[in-house]
Design a protein around this motif. Structure first.
Motif, PDB file in Angstrom:
ATOM      1  N   TRP A 143      -6.564   1.002  -1.319  1.00 41.93           N
ATOM      2  CA  TRP A 143      -5.586   1.563  -2.254  1.00 41.93           C
ATOM      3  C   TRP A 143      -4.177   1.516  -1.642  1.00 41.93           C
ATOM      4  O   TRP A 143      -3.206   1.171  -2.318  1.00 41.93           O
ATOM      5  CB  TRP A 143      -5.962   2.999  -2.626  1.00 41.93           C
ATOM      6  CG  TRP A 143      -5.091   3.586  -3.682  1.00 41.93           C
ATOM      7  CD1 TRP A 143      -4.765   3.006  -4.872  1.00 41.93           C
ATOM      8  CD2 TRP A 143      -4.407   4.838  -3.654  1.00 41.93           C
ATOM      9  NE1 TRP A 143      -3.921   3.829  -5.592  1.00 41.93           N
ATOM     10  CE2 TRP A 143      -3.693   4.971  -4.859  1.00 41.93           C
ATOM     11  CE3 TRP A 143      -4.342   5.882  -2.722  1.00 41.93           C
ATOM     12  CZ2 TRP A 143      -2.925   6.092  -5.166  1.00 41.93           C
ATOM     13  CZ3 TRP A 143      -3.581   6.994  -3.034  1.00 41.93           C
ATOM     14  CH2 TRP A 143      -2.872   7.101  -4.239  1.00 41.93           C
ATOM     15  N   LEU A 144      -4.101   1.841  -0.344  1.00 52.37           N
ATOM     16  CA  LEU A 144      -2.801   1.770   0.344  1.00 52.37           C
ATOM     17  C   LEU A 144      -2.257   0.342   0.314  1.00 52.37           C
ATOM     18  O   LEU A 144      -1.074   0.101   0.058  1.00 52.37           O
ATOM     19  CB  LEU A 144      -2.947   2.211   1.798  1.00 52.37           C
ATOM     20  CG  LEU A 144      -2.619   3.664   2.115  1.00 52.37           C
ATOM     21  CD1 LEU A 144      -2.849   3.924   3.597  1.00 52.37           C
ATOM     22  CD2 LEU A 144      -1.157   3.947   1.770  1.00 52.37           C
ATOM     23  N   MET A 145      -3.153  -0.624   0.576  1.00 58.21           N
ATOM     24  CA  MET A 145      -2.723  -2.020   0.582  1.00 58.21           C
ATOM     25  C   MET A 145      -2.273  -2.427  -0.823  1.00 58.21           C
ATOM     26  O   MET A 145      -1.265  -3.118  -0.991  1.00 58.21           O
ATOM     27  CB  MET A 145      -3.863  -2.926   1.057  1.00 58.21           C
ATOM     28  CG  MET A 145      -3.494  -4.405   1.056  1.00 58.21           C
ATOM     29  SD  MET A 145      -4.783  -5.419   1.767  1.00 58.21           S
ATOM     30  CE  MET A 145      -6.104  -5.167   0.600  1.00 58.21           C
ATOM     31  N   ALA A 146      -3.008  -1.951  -1.834  1.00 60.31           N
ATOM     32  CA  ALA A 146      -2.611  -2.240  -3.217  1.00 60.31           C
ATOM     33  C   ALA A 146      -1.201  -1.698  -3.459  1.00 60.31           C
ATOM     34  O   ALA A 146      -0.384  -2.323  -4.149  1.00 60.31           O
ATOM     35  CB  ALA A 146      -3.590  -1.613  -4.198  1.00 60.31           C
ATOM     36  N   GLY A 147      -0.899  -0.540  -2.871  1.00 56.68           N
ATOM     37  CA  GLY A 147       0.440   0.036  -2.997  1.00 56.68           C
ATOM     38  C   GLY A 147       1.494  -0.888  -2.421  1.00 56.68           C
ATOM     39  O   GLY A 147       2.592  -1.042  -2.988  1.00 56.68           O
ATOM     40  N   ALA A 148       1.176  -1.536  -1.302  1.00 60.30           N
ATOM     41  CA  ALA A 148       2.137  -2.462  -0.690  1.00 60.30           C
ATOM     42  C   ALA A 148       2.384  -3.659  -1.608  1.00 60.30           C
ATOM     43  O   ALA A 148       3.528  -4.061  -1.837  1.00 60.30           O
ATOM     44  CB  ALA A 148       1.614  -2.918   0.667  1.00 60.30           C
ATOM     45  N   PHE A 149       1.300  -4.218  -2.166  1.00 63.33           N
ATOM     46  CA  PHE A 149       1.454  -5.321  -3.135  1.00 63.33           C
ATOM     47  C   PHE A 149       2.329  -4.864  -4.310  1.00 63.33           C
ATOM     48  O   PHE A 149       3.204  -5.577  -4.773  1.00 63.33           O
ATOM     49  CB  PHE A 149       0.091  -5.732  -3.703  1.00 63.33           C
ATOM     50  CG  PHE A 149      -0.702  -6.673  -2.830  1.00 63.33           C
ATOM     51  CD1 PHE A 149      -1.678  -6.184  -1.971  1.00 63.33           C
ATOM     52  CD2 PHE A 149      -0.510  -8.040  -2.906  1.00 63.33           C
ATOM     53  CE1 PHE A 149      -2.425  -7.046  -1.193  1.00 63.33           C
ATOM     54  CE2 PHE A 149      -1.253  -8.914  -2.127  1.00 63.33           C
ATOM     55  CZ  PHE A 149      -2.217  -8.409  -1.258  1.00 63.33           C
ATOM     56  N   LEU A 150       2.046  -3.649  -4.753  1.00 57.52           N
ATOM     57  CA  LEU A 150       2.723  -3.121  -5.934  1.00 57.52           C
ATOM     58  C   LEU A 150       4.214  -2.909  -5.674  1.00 57.52           C
ATOM     59  O   LEU A 150       5.053  -3.183  -6.544  1.00 57.52           O
ATOM     60  CB  LEU A 150       2.058  -1.796  -6.316  1.00 57.52           C
ATOM     61  CG  LEU A 150       2.231  -1.296  -7.730  1.00 57.52           C
ATOM     62  CD1 LEU A 150       1.878  -2.369  -8.732  1.00 57.52           C
ATOM     63  CD2 LEU A 150       1.333  -0.075  -7.929  1.00 57.52           C
ATOM     64  N   ALA A 151       4.539  -2.439  -4.477  1.00 59.61           N
ATOM     65  CA  ALA A 151       5.952  -2.207  -4.146  1.00 59.61           C
ATOM     66  C   ALA A 151       6.716  -3.531  -4.161  1.00 59.61           C
ATOM     67  O   ALA A 151       7.861  -3.599  -4.629  1.00 59.61           O
ATOM     68  CB  ALA A 151       6.072  -1.528  -2.790  1.00 59.61           C
ATOM     69  N   VAL A 152       6.048  -4.601  -3.667  1.00 61.50           N
ATOM     70  CA  VAL A 152       6.680  -5.923  -3.726  1.00 61.50           C
ATOM     71  C   VAL A 152       6.928  -6.302  -5.188  1.00 61.50           C
ATOM     72  O   VAL A 152       8.009  -6.776  -5.560  1.00 61.50           O
ATOM     73  CB  VAL A 152       5.794  -6.988  -3.044  1.00 61.50           C
ATOM     74  CG1 VAL A 152       6.349  -8.390  -3.273  1.00 61.50           C
ATOM     75  CG2 VAL A 152       5.672  -6.701  -1.560  1.00 61.50           C
ATOM     76  N   ALA A 153       5.925  -6.038  -6.028  1.00 57.98           N
ATOM     77  CA  ALA A 153       6.058  -6.397  -7.446  1.00 57.98           C
ATOM     78  C   ALA A 153       7.153  -5.579  -8.130  1.00 57.98           C
ATOM     79  O   ALA A 153       7.882  -6.090  -8.979  1.00 57.98           O
ATOM     80  CB  ALA A 153       4.723  -6.209  -8.163  1.00 57.98           C
TER      81      ALA A 153
END
Ligand SMILES: Nc1ncnc2c1ncn2[C@@H]1O[C@H](COP(=O)(O)OP(=O)(O)OP(=O)(O)O)[C@@H](O)[C@H]1O
Ligand SMILES: [Mg+2]
Lengths: 303, 243
Positions: B140-150
């Motif tokens: 979930w944390l990693m998904a947050g990193a992807f999401l912040a880039v998006a």
């Protein structure tokens, strides 16, 4: 209430707004006029805190926009020209969102009030993505007044409204102006006379006139004149008595004809002078140039 | 009510009413299961663990998270609602936080909907629950990193397709960094810098947790990536008020 000093906005090489300074006090409705691309919307966007000025300052109720943007935005009701809406919300949900964003304690109650004020009951539960253009305007208007702000910035608020609604909104703006400072941008000149206490005309980013509708008329040569109704056979005698030419306007009352003369003298003075010369004057009044003539004259660019 | 909470509520309602959100969840679940069972030969592997499940996740996120994030700001820009948003007394940091949190919670919901696979491994054997829990958390944390880039690329443009492509590219670089694939081409750089760069890859930080180890440094790493790109997001929005 609204103070703009030296406002300037540059988009790359384009200067959309150039060193614009004005103030608007509570109780005033300022008509913001100008040809397409003059910089009206850009000015309002800066006042609303959406665009940052390239130079100059904005203060609302004494608070500087740059220093306290959130405090300033609480005091402003802004209706953008593009009437944006969140398509996936119903009209009521949209108003509730705006009300909550302004931190209203009784957001639900205020929503019902503005639905009433702006006649939105018919589309209350309709998705905003599907409502008609006029309703989009009215919904944006309702959202602008929901927190009863001391300052209203309305960018073409009557655009797309039917004649009844236009009148309704104009009346509303006039009513609201009692305890608000309002700026209305518009292209409809009759509307300006109907609701504005003051006019600013911008052209190519700069203010070319700041005054009343009559000040605007005075800017055109012959924009303010007098109309006299006298018998046609007295025309040359009257011209001699008044020392200026009369141009015929058409038939007047009691066998008289109406003539126009370019002068700043008051009509009562004119008829008194005619009486001295023994010429009967049936009617004497001011002649008012159509505002759009004056507008054209002022905003004519060097073509 | 807190400004970010108002935005969070509005965004979550947007997901709840959006057919795209349901399509997204369906695709996510279908691919997640497809990768795990078909490509990963989950049954044949005879392991009572979610290693296979987690190992495909970064690659799935690479395409799906930019698809969630691409509309966040682009849509506000193209529909003009950014003008409303920017003139309400909310403050941009709160709006950015609210939008990010809402989409992050949406991803969490999608992630939690993969629970049948957890039930399956528990049914088939007796796996160690530790790696499963830490794996989900770090995922979930990693998904947050992807999401912040998006979020950041979405703020750059009013075009959702451009926003999608840009964030896939940036996320892809972050995935590759972890494998040291750039080492050959970048060998003119000092070794310290090269190590730093490969330390920036997403996958090594994630893999630790799927083995049951929660390293505080990994948590801090992902949170820093999130904060960094959200600050960039704010800077971009600030920049568009200037021009
Ligand atoms: N974001 C932008 N980028 C570049 N130029 C812009 C931008 N916004 C406005 N302009 C330019 O600034 C000038 C003023 O535009 P503005 O929208 O303020 O005009 P307006 O007076 O509101 O016109 P209208 O009567 O058509 O609404 C125009 O030349 C326009 O092209
Ligand atoms: Mg305009």
């Amino acid at each position: 209430m609204i103070q703009a000093a030296g406002l300037t906005k540059k988009f790359g090489p384009i200067t959309a707004v150039n060193n614009v300074t004005f103030t608007v006090s509570t109780g005033e409705v300022l008509g913001f006029l100008g040809p397409n691309g003059a910089g009206k919307s850009t000015t309002l966007r800066m006042l609303a805190g959406y665009l940052r000025p390239s130079a100059g300052t904005i203060a609302i109720d004494g608070i500087d926009m740059a220093a306290g943007p959130i405090a300033v935005k609480k005091k402003i009701g802004y209706m953008p020209e593009t009437t944006p809406l969140y398509r996936e919300m119903t009209s009521r949900e949209y108003l509730l969102f705006v009300g909550e964003a302004h931190g209203l304690a009784d957001a639900e109650g205020r929503v019902e009030q503005v639905i009433e004020t702006a006649n939105l009951a018919a589309i209350r539960h309709q998705l905003t993505g599907t409502i008609s253009k006029g309703y989009r305007s009215r919904l944006n208007f309702a959202a602008a007044i929901i927190h009863d702000p001391p300052v209203l910035l309305l960018d073409e608020p009557t655009d797309g409204l039917d004649p009844n609604q236009k009148n309704e909104i104009r009346k509303l703006i006039k009513d609201l102006s009692r305890n608000k400072a309002i700026i209305v941008s518009t292209h409809i000149l009759e509307e300006v006379e109907a609701m504005c206490s003051r006019i600013i005309i911008v052209s190519e980013g700069s203010i070319v006139l700041d005054g009343t509708a009559n000040d605007l008329r005075r800017c055109v040569p012959g924009g303010r004149a007098a109309v006299l109704a006298i018998r046609p056979q007295d025309k040359s005698a009257a011209e001699r008595a008044l020392g200026c030419a009369l141009s015929p306007l058409g038939a007047g009352p009691a066998g008289c004809e109406r003539f126009r003369l370019n002068t700043d003298e008051r009509p009562a003075r004119l008829s008194a002078r005619l009486a001295e010369a023994g010429i009967a004057c049936e009617e004497a009044c001011c002649w008012e140039a159509p505002l759009d003539d004056a507008f054209r004259h002022l905003t004519r660019t060097t073509e | 009510m807190q400004p970010s909470w108002i935005i969070l509520k509005k965004e979550l309602r947007g997901y709840a009413c959006s057919p795209l959100a349901f399509i997204f969840v369906t695709i996510f679940l279908a691919f997640q299961m497809g990768f795990t069972f078909i490509l990963g030969r989950f049954y044949e592997s005879n392991q009572a663990s979610l290693d296979i499940f987690f190992s495909f996740q970064p690659w799935l996120y690479l395409f799906l998270i930019p698809a969630i994030g691409m509309r966040l700001w682009s849509e506000e820009k193209s529909s003009g609602t950014i003008e409303t948003l920017a003139t309400l007394p909310l403050g941009m940091p709160a709006v950015i936080a609210g939008k990010f949190l809402a989409s992050w919670l949406f991803v969490l919901a999608a992630l939690l909907l993969t629970f049948p696979i957890v039930i399956t491994v528990f049914y088939l054997g007796s796996p160690d629950p530790g790696p499963i829990l830490t794996g989900y958390g770090m995922s979930w944390l990693m998904a947050g990193a992807f999401l912040a880039v998006a979020c950041f690329t979405s703020a750059l443009t009013r075009n959702q397709v451009i926003s999608f492509v840009l964030s896939v590219i940036i996320c892809f670089v972050f995935l590759l960094l972890g494998f040291g694939v750039f080492h050959e081409y970048l060998d003119f750089l000092p070794a310290g810098l090269l190590d730093f760069l490969s330390g920036l890859g997403f996958i090594p930080h994630f893999q630790q947790a799927t083995r049951g180890v929660i390293d505080l440094r990994d948590v801090i790493y992902f949170i820093s990536i999130i904060v960094f790109f959200l600050i960039l997001n704010a800077a971009v929005l600030e920049g568009s008020a200037e021009s």
